[in-house]
Design an enzyme around this catalytic site. Structure first.
Site, PDB file in Angstrom:
ATOM      1  N   HIS A   1      -7.014  -6.608  -1.024  1.00 44.01           N
ATOM      2  CA  HIS A   1      -5.987  -5.586  -0.844  1.00 44.01           C
ATOM      3  C   HIS A   1      -4.987  -5.890   0.263  1.00 44.01           C
ATOM      4  O   HIS A   1      -3.825  -5.504   0.178  1.00 44.01           O
ATOM      5  CB  HIS A   1      -6.660  -4.239  -0.565  1.00 44.01           C
ATOM      6  CG  HIS A   1      -5.699  -3.120  -0.337  1.00 44.01           C
ATOM      7  ND1 HIS A   1      -4.920  -2.602  -1.345  1.00 44.01           N
ATOM      8  CD2 HIS A   1      -5.361  -2.432   0.789  1.00 44.01           C
ATOM      9  CE1 HIS A   1      -4.163  -1.622  -0.857  1.00 44.01           C
ATOM     10  NE2 HIS A   1      -4.406  -1.511   0.439  1.00 44.01           N
TER      11      HIS A   1
ATOM     12  N   ASP B   1       0.863  -1.185   0.000  1.00 40.88           N
ATOM     13  CA  ASP B   1       0.000   0.000   0.000  1.00 40.88           C
ATOM     14  C   ASP B   1       0.908   1.246   0.000  1.00 40.88           C
ATOM     15  O   ASP B   1       1.801   1.345  -0.828  1.00 40.88           O
ATOM     16  CB  ASP B   1      -0.956  -0.066   1.198  1.00 40.88           C
ATOM     17  CG  ASP B   1      -1.996   1.037   1.220  1.00 40.88           C
ATOM     18  OD1 ASP B   1      -2.976   0.937   0.461  1.00 40.88           O
ATOM     19  OD2 ASP B   1      -1.827   1.992   1.999  1.00 40.88           O
TER      20      ASP B   1
END
Length: 331
Positions: free
Chosen positions: A308, A105
């Site tokens: 994610h 991320d």
């Protein structure tokens, strides 16, 4: 629940950084694991255990603005020059010459910048979900606003009144209930309450994250949690104490970072690995298309059936790939 190594502290780049260090001190180059938002060094608990038990040294900091590390007040204290400088300072504190930087991320954006800004300190780079890309032709925040509208979370995060900060801080447990879940299979054709796009298109993600948290109804969310109750409590307790502003300030420097990168050589000249997650709606595998032009020594690896939060959702697969790649490329 996996126990973390003892929390240690380093004076780095003018602030105090909390970090965890595991594995043999003689192992080189070590892996420095860099988390994203809204996460912590704790997000790497599975990899810290697996890699250190495999004889690989791992170092995982709570990055600037997060967890046990300092949270400076000025927004500009969170630009990419400061974030990469913190990692250099951590290496200096530990008397480490070079490291492999692993980032997920936002941590991915930081680690791809390390060989560009501090090439003598970088042995290799691993991006998890986050690709290395060319410099946008325009201010990235303006691009997001044009493409996704004012409700898109990165656009909202620019709000000087800091409304998103207050929303998340007032509903900490709800925030992690919204974020830390596995995505529903696309074939179901539905998404959890509050997670569909505003126009009802189930194939298009809703990126109005603050409003998703406000509207969240746990009774209608059928997604599977990634975190155990004990693991979730670590995030909830930490963010209840720190708030979310430190991490959100990283986003408030996107325009500044873009402005100050005009003359940067973007070629990554170290061995690199790109780990992609098949079902990440925000950073899909297609985002890494063409990376080879900027990263000549690049290997790609796809984690299937994963959203994610890759290193927490598929920890064994991610750890195994990191161990295999590290041994093959660095001995």
């Amino acid at each position: 629940m996996i126990e973390m190594p003892p929390l240690q502290f380093a004076s780095s780049n003018g602030i105090r950084i909390g970090y965890y260090d595991a594995g043999p001190a003689t192992d080189t180059p070590p892996l420095v694991l860099c988390h994203g938002w809204p996460e912590l060094a704790f997000s790497w608990r599975h990899q810290i255990k697996a890699l250190s038990e495999a004889g690989i040294r791992v170092i995982a900091p709570d990055q600037r603005g997060f967890g046990a590390s300092d949270r400076p007040q000025p927004v500009e204290a969170y630009d990419i020059e400061q974030l990469t400088g913190d990692l250099v300072g951590l290496l200096d504190h530990l008397a480490i010459d070079k490291a492999i930087f692993v980032g997920h991320d936002w941590g991915g954006f930081v680690v791809w910048q390390m060989p560009l800004r501090h090439p003598t300190r970088v042995a290799g780079v691993v991006g998890i979900n986050t690709p290395h890309t060319a410099r946008p032709p325009n201010d990235p925040v303006a691009i997001f606003r044009k493409r996704f509208g004012d409700s898109m979370y990165i656009v909202q995060f620019q709000d000087p009144a800091r409304e998103p900060d207050r929303i998340f801080a007032s509903r900490v447990e709800q925030t992690f209930d919204v974020f830390m879940k596995k995505p529903l299979p696309r074939k179901q054709g539905v998404v959890a309450e509050g997670l569909a796009a505003a126009d009802g298109d189930a194939a298009k993600p809703n990126l109005a994250f603050p409003q998703m948290v406000l509207a969240y109804d746990a009774s209608r969310d059928t997604r599977e949690p990634i975190l155990s109750p004990q693991e979730k409590q670590v995030f909830v307790d930490t963010y209840s104490a720190t708030g979310f502003t430190g991490g959100i300030n990283w986003y408030r420097n996107m325009t500044r970072n873009w402005q100050r990168s005009a003359d940067l050589d973007l070629i990554v000249r170290v061995p690199s690995l790109m780990i992609m997650a098949e079902n990440d709606a925000v950073l899909p595998p297609s985002a890494a298309d063409g990376m080879e032009k900027l990263v000549p020594d690049l290997e790609k690896y796809l984690v299937r059936d994963c959203g994610h939060w890759t290193q927490q959702e598929k920890p064994d697969e991610v750890s195994a790939k990191l161990i295999e790649w590290r041994r093959r490329r660095f001995g």
